[in-house]
Design an enzyme around this catalytic site. Structure first.
Site, PDB file in Angstrom:
ATOM      1  CB  ALA A   9      -0.990   0.048   1.039  1.00 37.02           C
ATOM      2  NE  ARG A  15      -3.486   5.139 -13.220  1.00 41.13           N
ATOM      3  CZ  ARG A  15      -3.829   3.811 -13.491  1.00 41.13           C
ATOM      4  NH1 ARG A  15      -4.781   3.545 -14.288  1.00 41.13           N
ATOM      5  NH2 ARG A  15      -3.232   2.910 -13.097  1.00 41.13           N
ATOM      6  CD  GLN A  73       8.183   0.165  -1.525  1.00 42.42           C
ATOM      7  OE1 GLN A  73       6.999   0.584  -1.647  1.00 42.42           O
ATOM      8  NE2 GLN A  73       8.872  -0.375  -2.356  1.00 42.42           N
ATOM      9  N   GLY A 102      -3.297  -3.044  -1.584  1.00 44.54           N
ATOM     10  CA  GLY A 102      -4.402  -2.271  -0.602  1.00 44.54           C
ATOM     11  C   GLY A 102      -5.382  -1.389  -1.519  1.00 44.54           C
ATOM     12  N   GLY A 140       0.506  -7.465 -16.386  1.00 49.12           N
ATOM     13  CA  GLY A 140       1.481  -8.537 -16.600  1.00 49.12           C
ATOM     14  C   GLY A 140       0.801  -9.691 -17.106  1.00 49.12           C
ATOM     15  CG  ASN A 170       0.411 -10.931 -11.700  1.00 50.84           C
ATOM     16  OD1 ASN A 170      -0.113 -11.762 -10.674  1.00 50.84           O
ATOM     17  ND2 ASN A 170       1.499 -10.192 -11.665  1.00 50.84           N
ATOM     18  CE  LYS A 350     -26.113  21.013  20.910  1.00 48.93           C
ATOM     19  NZ  LYS A 350     -25.380  22.430  21.251  1.00 48.93           N
ATOM     20  CG  ASN A 376     -47.100  17.988  25.536  1.00 44.27           C
ATOM     21  OD1 ASN A 376     -46.945  16.985  24.602  1.00 44.27           O
ATOM     22  ND2 ASN A 376     -47.370  19.185  25.188  1.00 44.27           N
TER      23      ASN A 376
HETATM   24  C1  UD1 Z   1       1.687  -4.853 -10.680  1.00 47.18           C
HETATM   25  C2  UD1 Z   1       2.393  -6.299 -11.560  1.00 47.18           C
HETATM   26  C3  UD1 Z   1       1.610  -6.718 -12.806  1.00 47.18           C
HETATM   27  C4  UD1 Z   1       0.130  -6.916 -12.285  1.00 47.18           C
HETATM   28  C5  UD1 Z   1      -0.420  -5.555 -11.856  1.00 47.18           C
HETATM   29  C6  UD1 Z   1      -1.667  -5.851 -11.211  1.00 47.18           C
HETATM   30  C7  UD1 Z   1       4.659  -6.151 -10.980  1.00 47.18           C
HETATM   31  C8  UD1 Z   1       6.094  -5.744 -11.419  1.00 47.18           C
HETATM   32  N1  UD1 Z   1       3.648  -6.230 -11.788  1.00 47.18           N
HETATM   33  O1  UD1 Z   1       2.177  -3.833 -11.763  1.00 47.18           O
HETATM   34  O2  UD1 Z   1       2.027  -7.809 -13.133  1.00 47.18           O
HETATM   35  O3  UD1 Z   1      -0.616  -7.073 -13.565  1.00 47.18           O
HETATM   36  O4  UD1 Z   1       0.332  -5.356 -10.655  1.00 47.18           O
HETATM   37  O5  UD1 Z   1      -2.316  -4.555 -10.823  1.00 47.18           O
HETATM   38  O6  UD1 Z   1       4.488  -6.375  -9.810  1.00 47.18           O
HETATM   39  N2  UD1 Z   1       3.494  -0.715  -4.539  1.00 47.18           N
HETATM   40  C9  UD1 Z   1       4.139  -0.612  -3.225  1.00 47.18           C
HETATM   41  N3  UD1 Z   1       5.532  -0.132  -3.549  1.00 47.18           N
HETATM   42  C10 UD1 Z   1       6.114  -0.122  -4.712  1.00 47.18           C
HETATM   43  C11 UD1 Z   1       5.421  -0.390  -6.008  1.00 47.18           C
HETATM   44  C12 UD1 Z   1       4.004  -0.699  -5.794  1.00 47.18           C
HETATM   45  O7  UD1 Z   1       3.678  -0.682  -2.279  1.00 47.18           O
HETATM   46  O8  UD1 Z   1       7.261   0.247  -4.785  1.00 47.18           O
HETATM   47  C13 UD1 Z   1       2.147  -1.309  -4.361  1.00 47.18           C
HETATM   48  C14 UD1 Z   1       0.847  -0.175  -4.849  1.00 47.18           C
HETATM   49  O9  UD1 Z   1       0.716   0.620  -3.985  1.00 47.18           O
HETATM   50  C15 UD1 Z   1      -0.078  -1.158  -5.436  1.00 47.18           C
HETATM   51  C16 UD1 Z   1       0.805  -2.489  -5.881  1.00 47.18           C
HETATM   52  O10 UD1 Z   1       1.687  -2.468  -5.082  1.00 47.18           O
HETATM   53  O11 UD1 Z   1      -0.905  -1.369  -4.492  1.00 47.18           O
HETATM   54  C17 UD1 Z   1       1.018  -2.730  -7.407  1.00 47.18           C
HETATM   55  O12 UD1 Z   1       1.700  -1.613  -7.853  1.00 47.18           O
HETATM   56  P1  UD1 Z   1       1.577  -0.939  -9.322  1.00 47.18           P
HETATM   57  O13 UD1 Z   1       2.716   0.018  -9.449  1.00 47.18           O
HETATM   58  O14 UD1 Z   1      -0.040  -0.625  -9.385  1.00 47.18           O
HETATM   59  O15 UD1 Z   1       1.924  -2.252 -10.077  1.00 47.18           O
HETATM   60  P2  UD1 Z   1       1.817  -2.443 -11.425  1.00 47.18           P
HETATM   61  O16 UD1 Z   1       2.742  -1.745 -12.395  1.00 47.18           O
HETATM   62  O17 UD1 Z   1       0.418  -2.030 -11.933  1.00 47.18           O
HETATM   63 MG    MG Z   2      -1.459  -1.126 -10.871  1.00 45.80          MG
END
Ligand code: UD1
Ligand code: MG
Length: 478
Positions: A9, A15, A73, A102, A140, A170, A350, A376
């Site tokens: 998360a 976006r 992170q 998340g 992916g 994925n 209130k 009343n």
């Molecule tokens: C990732 C997957 C992809 C999959 C997709 C589904 C990888 C490399 N790719 O891509 O195969 O189809 O999700 O939605 O894993 N996050 C962190 N820290 C980071 C990066 C991400 O906490 O450094 C969290 C984000 O908040 C999010 C989730 O991980 O909840 C996915 O991250 P996002 O950047 O959306 O991954 P995608 O590039 O969409």
């Molecule tokens: Mg994503």
């Protein structure tokens, strides 16, 4: 079997175009991440670790009372890097690790349990939850070999033209065995995005001769809420599920699609919800209660057989058994209505405590007051609780009668069984059994209006007020 859940998360969620972290945007009355935490808790794991980054302080504060631990992170270097941030929080843990995102609030418990079961019965090293889409652009893709075995996950950016036509995608949600942290630490970032991809762990599991399973699930459950359009769609799906859950538990709904119920609301069986009702926050409704059309109830406890008539707005109140309010009642925070209290139309209450069987039937304001049993409180009566700087309390003891249009200037006490005459402005206490009255006594001026109208109508147009002219004419014949 031990289980830990790691929820990623830390991402920004650009976006959403928002100053609020994406994970805290709400669907059906719960933040996106809140829904995922609920599902994680239902899995009854030994530990839940949430990886935070963007908006970490806000997110950690929001969920401070949840049975989870947070791991930061500080730089978002990719999903594998995010996953590894949970390593310390899980040191000493041996068992399966479920990775969730998340921002995917639509995952059902059943889906998660099915994946876990598939993982355990196959003695898999890794199970990936996948979906099928006619066009899976952006995700992916799951690459399988000739025998149908999953061999790797290829990201959109790295996919060949033929891999781009793969429909299986994925979800990013996985079950890993206990070697996950060791393997994830071997992942590098030599790819176009210079990110540590958790997807690369799949090939590492295979190199270690551990089976990899793909569990196909409805794509509609797996999709994240990345912008406000997807957020609204998730909100709708969740609200549909919530209504169905309550109807199956014995709640009657008139025109269910018009009724909005937060995920956090609890409703007993044999409750009737009319059209357009909104129930939000920490609200609970006990059996036999009925909520009238277009009423809005937030953070309220309604006990058995409470009747809320249409168009009422209630917030932060407790309504005891058999009490009724509305139509058009406004009940504000800090209000308690004891058993059998009746509150009618256009009454505002209130921060007040109305004891059993007290009544305020019409057009009244009761603020910062204690109102005794069987009192009343008549039409148009009010407590004047505010002096421009401070609020003061009004105390009305059992059985007192407050006449219409009375003004009780607080602080003031009306003692047991006392009367306040209609139209009085009460500034000092009224003793037990007494009448408090502040009106001038009434005078009668005989014939006054006849003179008034006669003079008035002399100069008015002859077609005006025919009924009054007729009445005046009949009097002259007398
Ligand atoms: C990732 C997957 C992809 C999959 C997709 C589904 C990888 C490399 N790719 O891509 O195969 O189809 O999700 O939605 O894993 N996050 C962190 N820290 C980071 C990066 C991400 O906490 O450094 C969290 C984000 O908040 C999010 C989730 O991980 O909840 C996915 O991250 P996002 O950047 O959306 O991954 P995608 O590039 O969409
Ligand atoms: Mg994503």
């Amino acid at each position: 079997m031990s289980l830990a859940v790691v929820i990623l998360a830390a991402g920004q969620g650009t976006r959403m175009k928002s100053s609020l972290p994406k994970m805290l945007h709400q669907a059906a009355g719960r933040p996106l991440l809140g829904h995922v935490i609920e599902r994680a808790k239902e899995l009854e794991p030994d530990k839940i670790v949430i990886i935070t980054g963007h908006g970490a302080d806000q997110i950690e504060n929001h969920f401070a009372s949840e049975p989870v631990v947070f791991a930061r992170q500080t730089e978002q270097l990719g999903t594998a890097h995010a996953f590894l941030c949970a390593k310390e929080a899980l040191s000493g843990f041996a068992g399966d690790v479920f990775v969730l995102y998340g921002d995917t609030p639509l995952m059902t418990l059943e889906t998660l349990q099915n994946a876990l079961e598939a993982h355990r019965s196959a003695k898999a090293g890794m199970t990936v939850i996948t979906g099928i889409l006619e066009d899976a652009t952006g995700y992916g893709r799951i690459v399988r070999d000739g025998s149908g075995e999953v061999v790797r996950i290829v990201e959109q950016k790295a996919a060949s033209d033929s891999e781009k036509t793969i429909k299986e995608w994925n979800s990013g949600m996985y079950v890993f065995d206990s070697s996950a942290f060791v393997l994830a630490a071997q992942i590098g970032n030599s790819n176009a995005a210079k990110e540590y991809y958790l997807t690369d762990i799949l090939e590492l599991y295979r190199q270690n001769h551990k089976p990899v399973v793909a569990k196909v699930t409805a794509s509609s459950e797996l999709e994240g809420s990345n912008d406000r359009v997807q957020l609204a769609a998730a909100d709708k799906t969740l609200r549909d599920r919530i209504r169905i859950r309550h109807m199956k538990n014995g709640v009657t709904m008139r025109d269910p699609n018009t009724i909005y119920i937060d995920d956090t609301v609890s409703i007993a069986n044999d409750v009737i919800l009319e059209q357009g009702v909104t129930l939000t926050g920490n609200t609970s409704i006990a059996t036999g209660s009925q909520i009238g059309a277009y009423s809005i109830i937030h953070d309220c406890q309604l006990e058995e057989a409470v009747i809320v008539k249409p168009h009422s707005v209630l917030e932060g109140a407790r309504l005891a058994i058999g009490s009724d309010v509305g139509p058009f009642a406004r009940i504000r925070p800090g209000t308690v209505l004891e058993a059998g209290v009746h509150v009618g139309n256009f009454v505002e209450i209130k921060n007040s405590h109305l004891m059993a069987d007290a009544k305020a039937g019409h057009l009244a304001y009761i603020g910062d007051a204690t109102v005794g049993r069987e009192v009343n409180f008549s039409a148009g009566a009010i407590t004047a609780n505010y002096d421009g700087v401070d609020k003061h309390r009004t105390t009305i003891l059992d059985g007192a009668f407050i006449g219409t249009n009375a003004t009780l200037v607080a602080p003031v006490t009306i003692e047991q069984g006392a009367f306040v005459a209609a139209g009085s402005t009460i500034t000092t206490d009224v003793p037990e059994g007494a009448l408090g009255v502040t009106r001038a006594s009434q005078k009668i001026l005989e014939g006054w209006s006849v003179k008034y109208w006669t003079k008035k109508l002399e100069t008015a147009k002859s077609t005006k007020l025919p009924v009054i002219r007729n009445w005046l004419g009949m009097r002259r014949i007398d």
